[in-house]
Scaffold this motif. Structure first.
Motif, PDB file in Angstrom:
ATOM      1  N   GLY A 140       0.783  -1.230   0.000  1.00 53.46           N
ATOM      2  CA  GLY A 140       0.000   0.000   0.000  1.00 53.46           C
ATOM      3  C   GLY A 140       0.811   1.273   0.000  1.00 53.46           C
ATOM      4  O   GLY A 140       0.265   2.361   0.145  1.00 53.46           O
ATOM      5  N   LEU A 141       2.115   1.172  -0.193  1.00 56.90           N
ATOM      6  CA  LEU A 141       2.962   2.361  -0.128  1.00 56.90           C
ATOM      7  C   LEU A 141       3.179   3.022  -1.483  1.00 56.90           C
ATOM      8  O   LEU A 141       3.614   4.167  -1.550  1.00 56.90           O
ATOM      9  CB  LEU A 141       4.322   2.006   0.496  1.00 56.90           C
ATOM     10  N   LEU A 142       2.925   2.299  -2.563  1.00 57.34           N
ATOM     11  CA  LEU A 142       3.177   2.874  -3.884  1.00 57.34           C
ATOM     12  C   LEU A 142       1.980   3.734  -4.304  1.00 57.34           C
ATOM     13  O   LEU A 142       1.212   3.398  -5.199  1.00 57.34           O
ATOM     14  CB  LEU A 142       3.432   1.766  -4.910  1.00 57.34           C
ATOM     15  N   VAL A 143       1.817   4.841  -3.605  1.00 56.84           N
ATOM     16  CA  VAL A 143       0.736   5.784  -3.873  1.00 56.84           C
ATOM     17  C   VAL A 143       1.303   7.197  -3.780  1.00 56.84           C
ATOM     18  O   VAL A 143       2.414   7.401  -3.314  1.00 56.84           O
ATOM     19  CB  VAL A 143      -0.439   5.611  -2.875  1.00 56.84           C
ATOM     20  N   ASN A 144       0.505   8.171  -4.188  1.00 53.27           N
ATOM     21  CA  ASN A 144       0.970   9.551  -4.174  1.00 53.27           C
ATOM     22  C   ASN A 144      -0.220  10.492  -4.015  1.00 53.27           C
ATOM     23  O   ASN A 144      -1.367  10.101  -4.291  1.00 53.27           O
ATOM     24  CB  ASN A 144       1.725   9.865  -5.469  1.00 53.27           C
ATOM     25  N   GLU A 145       0.050  11.708  -3.594  1.00 49.81           N
ATOM     26  CA  GLU A 145      -1.031  12.673  -3.393  1.00 49.81           C
ATOM     27  C   GLU A 145      -0.590  14.065  -3.831  1.00 49.81           C
ATOM     28  O   GLU A 145       0.542  14.483  -3.588  1.00 49.81           O
ATOM     29  CB  GLU A 145      -1.452  12.712  -1.928  1.00 49.81           C
ATOM     30  N   PHE A 146      -1.520  14.765  -4.487  1.00 52.97           N
ATOM     31  CA  PHE A 146      -1.298  16.142  -4.921  1.00 52.97           C
ATOM     32  C   PHE A 146      -2.381  17.012  -4.296  1.00 52.97           C
ATOM     33  O   PHE A 146      -3.554  16.634  -4.263  1.00 52.97           O
ATOM     34  CB  PHE A 146      -1.361  16.221  -6.450  1.00 52.97           C
ATOM     35  N   VAL A 147      -1.983  18.169  -3.770  1.00 52.59           N
ATOM     36  CA  VAL A 147      -2.920  19.067  -3.104  1.00 52.59           C
ATOM     37  C   VAL A 147      -2.861  20.446  -3.763  1.00 52.59           C
ATOM     38  O   VAL A 147      -1.776  20.962  -4.042  1.00 52.59           O
ATOM     39  CB  VAL A 147      -2.576  19.188  -1.605  1.00 52.59           C
ATOM     40  N   TRP A 148      -4.029  21.022  -4.023  1.00 51.21           N
ATOM     41  CA  TRP A 148      -4.117  22.393  -4.549  1.00 51.21           C
ATOM     42  C   TRP A 148      -5.227  23.120  -3.814  1.00 51.21           C
ATOM     43  O   TRP A 148      -6.306  22.579  -3.591  1.00 51.21           O
ATOM     44  CB  TRP A 148      -4.426  22.375  -6.045  1.00 51.21           C
ATOM     45  N   LEU A 149      -4.966  24.356  -3.385  1.00 52.72           N
ATOM     46  CA  LEU A 149      -6.013  25.157  -2.776  1.00 52.72           C
ATOM     47  C   LEU A 149      -5.914  26.597  -3.236  1.00 52.72           C
ATOM     48  O   LEU A 149      -4.828  27.098  -3.533  1.00 52.72           O
ATOM     49  CB  LEU A 149      -5.938  25.092  -1.244  1.00 52.72           C
ATOM     50  N   GLY A 150      -7.040  27.238  -3.348  1.00 52.15           N
ATOM     51  CA  GLY A 150      -7.075  28.615  -3.819  1.00 52.15           C
ATOM     52  C   GLY A 150      -8.500  29.040  -4.121  1.00 52.15           C
ATOM     53  O   GLY A 150      -9.444  28.279  -3.900  1.00 52.15           O
ATOM     54  N   LEU A 151      -8.665  30.246  -4.639  1.00 48.47           N
ATOM     55  CA  LEU A 151      -9.996  30.770  -4.950  1.00 48.47           C
ATOM     56  C   LEU A 151     -10.462  30.362  -6.342  1.00 48.47           C
ATOM     57  O   LEU A 151     -11.591  30.665  -6.729  1.00 48.47           O
ATOM     58  CB  LEU A 151      -9.992  32.303  -4.833  1.00 48.47           C
ATOM     59  N   GLY A 152      -9.606  29.697  -7.109  1.00 44.93           N
ATOM     60  CA  GLY A 152      -9.949  29.308  -8.468  1.00 44.93           C
ATOM     61  C   GLY A 152     -10.718  28.000  -8.541  1.00 44.93           C
ATOM     62  O   GLY A 152     -11.097  27.398  -7.530  1.00 44.93           O
ATOM     63  N   SER A 153     -10.913  27.533  -9.779  1.00 44.14           N
ATOM     64  CA  SER A 153     -11.691  26.333 -10.064  1.00 44.14           C
ATOM     65  C   SER A 153     -10.776  25.173 -10.448  1.00 44.14           C
ATOM     66  O   SER A 153      -9.548  25.273 -10.363  1.00 44.14           O
ATOM     67  CB  SER A 153     -12.655  26.619 -11.215  1.00 44.14           C
ATOM     68  N   ALA A 154     -11.400  24.074 -10.916  1.00 45.19           N
ATOM     69  CA  ALA A 154     -10.621  22.930 -11.391  1.00 45.19           C
ATOM     70  C   ALA A 154      -9.745  23.333 -12.568  1.00 45.19           C
ATOM     71  O   ALA A 154      -8.617  22.847 -12.716  1.00 45.19           O
ATOM     72  CB  ALA A 154     -11.567  21.794 -11.801  1.00 45.19           C
ATOM     73  N   GLU A 155     -10.244  24.234 -13.414  1.00 42.76           N
ATOM     74  CA  GLU A 155      -9.448  24.711 -14.545  1.00 42.76           C
ATOM     75  C   GLU A 155      -8.186  25.420 -14.073  1.00 42.76           C
ATOM     76  O   GLU A 155      -7.105  25.240 -14.636  1.00 42.76           O
ATOM     77  CB  GLU A 155     -10.276  25.653 -15.430  1.00 42.76           C
ATOM     78  N   ASN A 156      -8.311  26.198 -13.000  1.00 42.99           N
ATOM     79  CA  ASN A 156      -7.145  26.886 -12.458  1.00 42.99           C
ATOM     80  C   ASN A 156      -6.134  25.901 -11.877  1.00 42.99           C
ATOM     81  O   ASN A 156      -4.922  26.051 -12.058  1.00 42.99           O
ATOM     82  CB  ASN A 156      -7.574  27.873 -11.365  1.00 42.99           C
ATOM     83  N   ALA A 157      -6.659  24.878 -11.191  1.00 41.46           N
ATOM     84  CA  ALA A 157      -5.777  23.863 -10.619  1.00 41.46           C
ATOM     85  C   ALA A 157      -5.032  23.110 -11.719  1.00 41.46           C
ATOM     86  O   ALA A 157      -3.823  22.862 -11.623  1.00 41.46           O
ATOM     87  CB  ALA A 157      -6.591  22.886  -9.772  1.00 41.46           C
ATOM     88  N   MET A 158      -5.744  22.772 -12.802  1.00 41.54           N
ATOM     89  CA  MET A 158      -5.114  22.042 -13.899  1.00 41.54           C
ATOM     90  C   MET A 158      -4.096  22.913 -14.621  1.00 41.54           C
ATOM     91  O   MET A 158      -3.023  22.450 -15.014  1.00 41.54           O
ATOM     92  CB  MET A 158      -6.185  21.556 -14.887  1.00 41.54           C
ATOM     93  N   ARG A 159      -4.436  24.184 -14.772  1.00 38.53           N
ATOM     94  CA  ARG A 159      -3.498  25.106 -15.427  1.00 38.53           C
ATOM     95  C   ARG A 159      -2.210  25.214 -14.605  1.00 38.53           C
ATOM     96  O   ARG A 159      -1.113  25.278 -15.150  1.00 38.53           O
ATOM     97  CB  ARG A 159      -4.149  26.476 -15.594  1.00 38.53           C
ATOM     98  N   TRP A 160      -2.352  25.233 -13.292  1.00 44.64           N
ATOM     99  CA  TRP A 160      -1.184  25.311 -12.412  1.00 44.64           C
ATOM    100  C   TRP A 160      -0.288  24.088 -12.600  1.00 44.64           C
ATOM    101  O   TRP A 160       0.925  24.194 -12.685  1.00 44.64           O
ATOM    102  CB  TRP A 160      -1.644  25.432 -10.962  1.00 44.64           C
ATOM    103  N   VAL A 161      -0.922  22.899 -12.683  1.00 44.00           N
ATOM    104  CA  VAL A 161      -0.156  21.663 -12.876  1.00 44.00           C
ATOM    105  C   VAL A 161       0.603  21.701 -14.198  1.00 44.00           C
ATOM    106  O   VAL A 161       1.794  21.363 -14.266  1.00 44.00           O
ATOM    107  CB  VAL A 161      -1.094  20.433 -12.831  1.00 44.00           C
ATOM    108  N   LEU A 162      -0.082  22.119 -15.263  1.00 44.63           N
ATOM    109  CA  LEU A 162       0.538  22.137 -16.591  1.00 44.63           C
ATOM    110  C   LEU A 162       1.708  23.105 -16.673  1.00 44.63           C
ATOM    111  O   LEU A 162       2.611  22.931 -17.490  1.00 44.63           O
ATOM    112  CB  LEU A 162      -0.507  22.505 -17.649  1.00 44.63           C
ATOM    113  N   ASN A 163       1.701  24.124 -15.825  1.00 46.78           N
ATOM    114  CA  ASN A 163       2.770  25.102 -15.853  1.00 46.78           C
ATOM    115  C   ASN A 163       3.881  24.830 -14.843  1.00 46.78           C
ATOM    116  O   ASN A 163       4.776  25.651 -14.671  1.00 46.78           O
ATOM    117  CB  ASN A 163       2.192  26.507 -15.621  1.00 46.78           C
TER     118      ASN A 163
END
Length: 378
Positions: free
Chosen positions: A102-125
């Protein structure tokens, strides 16, 4: 004052709108699920990179949702829970049996006033985070979403890979098709290619069927895209099953479904993402949010005892791969559209939801008309 026929009809219309529009608002909200939106954008971006989509895991989503709500309730900014829990512990607790105990897992966290589009844009950049989203080690994903009292949005994305769980995608996860000839995209065991004891490693051959007994299915070399013709041309929901086999004869099975519709017919998108039988994770790496403080998750350690998985069916003796007797028809499906190029540009906020605003305005107008008619009667 007695109502004329026209006024009665108008009053009835107003009442119907007033009673029916709340349901429309709820339906619009379900279709605009931020978690689903984020999931679809992740898979579109992966397809653009020539990578297979990630399967949706209800277990990973359960763990991600719990942490998103915990973050919103306690104003957390990283993967550590308010009780001191790690993402590995939370994922284990929901019953997700990933590689390496069960250790081969990962987690990504994003918080802010934006939407899912903003979170995805942040990842892509941010190449380091995007590397996690495109890792070959992960085959499944779960997404949680919550909002605190101050309007801050919290997105939690959990990645994983389970032994013997290899997701498949008909027409890259499309909900429907108007052609019985489809393309089945298959994944493979990249996290632990050699397998482990009875757990299969990287598949070298597959067979595809519309039923679980695979009575007439023949083994063929593993290929990323498999053309397939659905059982009939009658509209309806059709399952497709794929069985994988590695060089040691170890096997596992996966399935996906798609709805065949008549030409010109349209269907409403579903708010819930269907569970796919396969499941997967990658080594470690956690991401942080844009213009907000975020703590990456700790690196995933290796080692540990593997938990047996009851889903796959090992065979006693390996057999040599056999090519398909008859060539399958070429699929008419075309790949899903790639993400909008604007996602890789500067984050300038999310566009308003005009559909929802229109529904709300119509509902307010309906109530206003109703009150005006009532007053005129008096």
């Amino acid at each position: 004052m007695r109502l004329t026929l026209g006024r009665r009809a108008l009053l009835i219309l107003v009442m119907v709108l007033a009673l029916g529009l709340p349901g429309l608002v709820e339906e619009a909200a379900l279709q605009d699920d931020p978690s689903r939106t984020f999931y679809e954008m992740i898979n579109q971006a992966r397809l653009e990179e020539g990578l297979p989509p990630l399967g949706w895991s209800k277990l990973l989503s359960q763990a991600a949702q719990a942490h998103a709500e915990d973050m919103a309730a306690h104003t957390l900014t990283g993967s550590e829970g308010s009780d001191g829990s790690t993402h590995q512990q939370r994922i284990r607790e929901v019953g997700y049996q990933a590689w390496h105990d069960g250790l081969l897992v990962n987690e990504f966290v994003w918080l802010g006033l934006g939407s899912a589009e903003n979170a995805m844009r942040w990842v892509l950049n941010h190449p380091e985070e995007w590397e996690t989203f495109t890792s070959d080690d992960y085959r499944e994903v779960g997404i949680g979403y919550a909002t605190d009292e101050g309007g801050v949005n919290y997105f939690v994305v959990d990645f994983g890979s389970r032994p013997g769980v290899l997701p498949i995608f008909i027409n890259d996860g499309a909900e429907s098709t108007d052609s019985p000839v489809v393309a089945v995209r298959v994944t493979n065991e990249e996290a632990v290619p050699l397998g482990e004891v009875s757990r299969m490693g990287k598949a070298i051959e597959v067979r595809i069927s519309d039923d679980l007994d695979f009575a007439t299915a023949e083994w063929q070399p593993w290929e990323e895209l498999l053309p397939w013709t659905l059982g009939t041309t009658e509209p309806g929901t059709y399952p497709v099953y794929v069985e994988f086999r590695d060089g040691a004869g170890r096997t596992t099975r996966s399935e996906d479904t798609i709805r065949l519709i008549s030409s010109g017919e349209t269907i409403e998108p579903t708010a819930e993402v269907p569970e796919v039988t396969p499941e997967t994770p990658p080594p470690t790496a956690t991401a942080a949010p844009e213009s907000v403080t975020v703590t990456p998750s700790p690196t995933t350690p290796d080692g540990g005892a593997a938990t047996p998985l009851p889903t796959y069916v090992p065979e006693a003796t390996p057999t040599t791969p056999v090519a398909a007797a008859t060539p399958a028809p070429e699929p008419t499906w075309t790949p899903l559209p790639s993400p909008s190029p604007t996602l890789r540009e500067t984050d300038d906020g999310a566009a308003p939801d005009w559909t929802l605003l229109t529904v709300i305005l119509l509902q307010a107008l309906a109530w206003a008309l109703g009150i005006a008619l009532f007053l005129r009667r008096r």
